[in-house]
Design a protein around this motif. Structure first.
Motif, PDB file in Angstrom:
ATOM      1  N   GLN A 168       0.833  -1.200   0.000  1.00  0.00           N
ATOM      2  CA  GLN A 168       0.000   0.000   0.000  1.00  0.00           C
ATOM      3  C   GLN A 168       0.869   1.252   0.000  1.00  0.00           C
ATOM      4  N   ALA A 169       1.955   1.231   0.759  1.00  0.00           N
ATOM      5  CA  ALA A 169       2.871   2.374   0.781  1.00  0.00           C
ATOM      6  C   ALA A 169       3.501   2.592  -0.592  1.00  0.00           C
ATOM      7  N   VAL A 170       3.847   1.496  -1.276  1.00  0.00           N
ATOM      8  CA  VAL A 170       4.392   1.609  -2.633  1.00  0.00           C
ATOM      9  C   VAL A 170       3.361   2.236  -3.564  1.00  0.00           C
ATOM     10  N   ALA A 171       2.125   1.733  -3.493  1.00  0.00           N
ATOM     11  CA  ALA A 171       1.065   2.269  -4.350  1.00  0.00           C
ATOM     12  C   ALA A 171       0.826   3.747  -4.075  1.00  0.00           C
ATOM     13  N   ASP A 172       0.898   4.135  -2.803  1.00  0.00           N
ATOM     14  CA  ASP A 172       0.709   5.545  -2.448  1.00  0.00           C
ATOM     15  C   ASP A 172       1.834   6.402  -3.025  1.00  0.00           C
ATOM     16  N   ASP A 173       3.073   5.893  -2.982  1.00  0.00           N
ATOM     17  CA  ASP A 173       4.198   6.632  -3.561  1.00  0.00           C
ATOM     18  C   ASP A 173       4.011   6.823  -5.064  1.00  0.00           C
ATOM     19  N   VAL A 174       3.563   5.772  -5.739  1.00  0.00           N
ATOM     20  CA  VAL A 174       3.330   5.857  -7.184  1.00  0.00           C
ATOM     21  C   VAL A 174       2.230   6.872  -7.486  1.00  0.00           C
ATOM     22  N   ALA A 175       1.154   6.841  -6.709  1.00  0.00           N
ATOM     23  CA  ALA A 175       0.046   7.779  -6.931  1.00  0.00           C
ATOM     24  C   ALA A 175       0.505   9.220  -6.712  1.00  0.00           C
ATOM     25  N   LEU A 177       3.529  10.355  -7.086  1.00  0.00           N
ATOM     26  CA  LEU A 177       4.393  10.720  -8.212  1.00  0.00           C
ATOM     27  C   LEU A 177       3.562  11.046  -9.449  1.00  0.00           C
ATOM     28  N   ASP A 178       2.536  10.241  -9.720  1.00  0.00           N
ATOM     29  CA  ASP A 178       1.665  10.519 -10.871  1.00  0.00           C
ATOM     30  C   ASP A 178       1.042  11.905 -10.747  1.00  0.00           C
ATOM     31  N   ARG A 179       0.569  12.242  -9.543  1.00  0.00           N
ATOM     32  CA  ARG A 179      -0.038  13.568  -9.352  1.00  0.00           C
ATOM     33  C   ARG A 179       1.004  14.672  -9.566  1.00  0.00           C
ATOM     34  N   ALA A 180       2.199  14.458  -9.062  1.00  0.00           N
ATOM     35  CA  ALA A 180       3.254  15.458  -9.218  1.00  0.00           C
ATOM     36  C   ALA A 180       3.628  15.646 -10.687  1.00  0.00           C
ATOM     37  N   LEU A 181       3.660  14.554 -11.447  1.00  0.00           N
ATOM     38  CA  LEU A 181       3.959  14.661 -12.875  1.00  0.00           C
ATOM     39  C   LEU A 181       2.856  15.444 -13.592  1.00  0.00           C
ATOM     40  N   GLY A 182       1.603  15.109 -13.275  1.00  0.00           N
ATOM     41  CA  GLY A 182       0.493  15.821 -13.908  1.00  0.00           C
ATOM     42  C   GLY A 182       0.505  17.299 -13.585  1.00  0.00           C
ATOM     43  N   GLU A 183       0.758  17.640 -12.329  1.00  0.00           N
ATOM     44  CA  GLU A 183       0.785  19.045 -11.924  1.00  0.00           C
ATOM     45  C   GLU A 183       1.945  19.785 -12.585  1.00  0.00           C
ATOM     46  N   GLU A 201      14.383  11.895 -11.457  1.00  0.00           N
ATOM     47  CA  GLU A 201      15.122  11.183 -10.412  1.00  0.00           C
ATOM     48  C   GLU A 201      14.169  10.606  -9.368  1.00  0.00           C
ATOM     49  N   ARG A 202      13.126  11.341  -9.072  1.00  0.00           N
ATOM     50  CA  ARG A 202      12.139  10.837  -8.113  1.00  0.00           C
ATOM     51  C   ARG A 202      11.469   9.569  -8.659  1.00  0.00           C
ATOM     52  N   HIS A 203      11.231   9.528  -9.959  1.00  0.00           N
ATOM     53  CA  HIS A 203      10.656   8.324 -10.562  1.00  0.00           C
ATOM     54  C   HIS A 203      11.585   7.130 -10.360  1.00  0.00           C
ATOM     55  N   ARG A 204      12.870   7.319 -10.540  1.00  0.00           N
ATOM     56  CA  ARG A 204      13.820   6.226 -10.327  1.00  0.00           C
ATOM     57  C   ARG A 204      13.782   5.747  -8.878  1.00  0.00           C
ATOM     58  N   GLU A 205      13.667   6.676  -7.944  1.00  0.00           N
ATOM     59  CA  GLU A 205      13.625   6.317  -6.531  1.00  0.00           C
ATOM     60  C   GLU A 205      12.364   5.526  -6.202  1.00  0.00           C
ATOM     61  N   VAL A 206      11.232   5.971  -6.725  1.00  0.00           N
ATOM     62  CA  VAL A 206       9.972   5.272  -6.478  1.00  0.00           C
ATOM     63  C   VAL A 206      10.000   3.892  -7.129  1.00  0.00           C
ATOM     64  N   HIS A 234      -2.660   4.580 -18.960  1.00  0.00           N
ATOM     65  CA  HIS A 234      -2.565   4.955 -17.540  1.00  0.00           C
ATOM     66  C   HIS A 234      -2.081   6.399 -17.407  1.00  0.00           C
ATOM     67  N   TYR A 235      -0.959   6.721 -18.060  1.00  0.00           N
ATOM     68  CA  TYR A 235      -0.397   8.061 -17.887  1.00  0.00           C
ATOM     69  C   TYR A 235      -1.276   9.125 -18.540  1.00  0.00           C
ATOM     70  N   ASP A 236      -1.819   8.814 -19.706  1.00  0.00           N
ATOM     71  CA  ASP A 236      -2.684   9.795 -20.355  1.00  0.00           C
ATOM     72  C   ASP A 236      -4.010   9.933 -19.615  1.00  0.00           C
ATOM     73  N   GLY A 237      -4.346   8.929 -18.780  1.00  0.00           N
ATOM     74  CA  GLY A 237      -5.517   9.058 -17.923  1.00  0.00           C
ATOM     75  C   GLY A 237      -5.259  10.030 -16.789  1.00  0.00           C
ATOM     76  N   VAL A 238      -3.997  10.162 -16.369  1.00  0.00           N
ATOM     77  CA  VAL A 238      -3.653  11.158 -15.349  1.00  0.00           C
ATOM     78  C   VAL A 238      -3.730  12.557 -15.958  1.00  0.00           C
ATOM     79  N   ARG A 239      -3.120  12.726 -17.145  1.00  0.00           N
ATOM     80  CA  ARG A 239      -3.197  13.960 -17.932  1.00  0.00           C
ATOM     81  C   ARG A 239      -3.042  13.579 -19.407  1.00  0.00           C
ATOM     82  N   PRO A 240      -3.874  14.075 -20.265  1.00  0.00           N
ATOM     83  CA  PRO A 240      -3.693  13.791 -21.692  1.00  0.00           C
ATOM     84  C   PRO A 240      -2.302  14.219 -22.155  1.00  0.00           C
TER      85      PRO A 240
END
Length: 270
Positions: A168-175, A177-183, A201-206, A234-240
């Motif tokens: 769950q912690a891994v999934a939360d980290d991924v979520a 990161l996805d929000r940060a990328l979209g923003e 770099e944060r993506h590599r860490e996650v 998946h990624y385009d669902g976060v932001r086109p």
């Protein structure tokens, strides 16, 4: 009990064969005075008597139970020794060792399952952690495709020791990161900027929650995110357009480290 038929006057080799003890061990026990052959031939060779063989049998039994030679000597020769107490202490050690072996066995079972299945979570647990759109057959497809790679083995080792709460912690980290990328995409962060390089770099860490990811491997992964319909969705669902933008920031971050994204390979190091 040992076979003592015609046991009077047995050679070291004959005793070794009867008891399944190496000749070397018999010589050592003779040297330290634990069990010494009582007879000698005219040529000086030592021979074991029936009594010697019975003592040897007791030594073998106690040794198989885990007692050291010093403790065995006490059990056999010290009339004041608390033999039941010594055996109980040894029994406690054996029980602890059995418990440890059971734990190791359970760990091996989990590791085998992780290598074969990827995720050691039920379908309901996967849906609760990764969301209702998660495909529970995905790990098995990945196993068929990548099961012979070092990265799958690294992923399996992490999966074998990971609890649902840790997933769950891994999934939360991924979520996050996805929000940060979209923003970042929304606010016009440009590939190659410090902010974009930080996100790469944060993506590599996650992603290291699955297996270590070099920058060259990240370039290949970002390329797949853009080209593969499932990942792109998946990624385009976060932001086109996020899949293409993410590849751009990864490529730019790679160039900043002297890597040509056009020639990067999965096993190319760095």
């Amino acid at each position: 009990m040992p076979d003592t038929t015609d046991a009077e006057g047995l050679t070291v080799g004959q005793v070794s064969a009867r008891l399944g003890v190496t000749v070397r061990a018999l010589h050592h026990w003779d040297e330290i005075g634990l069990v010494r052959p009582s007879l000698r031939t005219p040529a000086g060779y030592r021979l074991y008597t029936t009594a010697d063989l019975e003592r040897l049998h007791r030594v073998v039994v106690h040794r198989e139970l885990g007692l050291g030679l010093d403790k065995i000597r006490v059990v056999l020769d010290d009339p004041t020794a608390d033999v039941p107490g010594a055996l109980r202490a040894q029994r406690a050690q054996v029980s602890a060792r059995i418990d440890r072996l059971r734990q190791l066995g359970a760990g091996l079972d989990r590791l085998i399952d992780a290598h074969e299945r990827g995720l050691l979570l039920t379908v309901d647990q996967q849906a609760a952690i990764f969301g209702p759109e998660w495909d529970p057959d995905g790990p098995l497809r990945a196993r068929r495709r990548y099961g012979d790679t070092p990265q799958w083995r690294q992923y399996a080792e992490r999966s074998a020791s990971r609890s649902p709460e840790e997933w769950q912690a891994v999934a939360d980290d991924v979520a996050r990161l996805d929000r940060a990328l979209g923003e970042a995409m929304d606010t016009g962060v440009t590939p190659g900027s410090p902010e974009a390089n930080h996100l790469a770099e944060r993506h590599r860490e996650v992603f290291a929650s699955y297996f270590p990811l070099t920058r060259r491997m990240q370039v290949c992964l970002a390329r797949m995110y853009e080209a593969d319909p499932g990942f792109a969705a998946h990624y385009d669902g976060v932001r086109p357009g996020l899949a293409a933008w993410f590849r751009q920031i990864v490529d730019a971050a790679a160039r900043a480290h002297g890597i040509d994204p056009d020639t990067a390979t999965w096993d190319g190091g760095q």
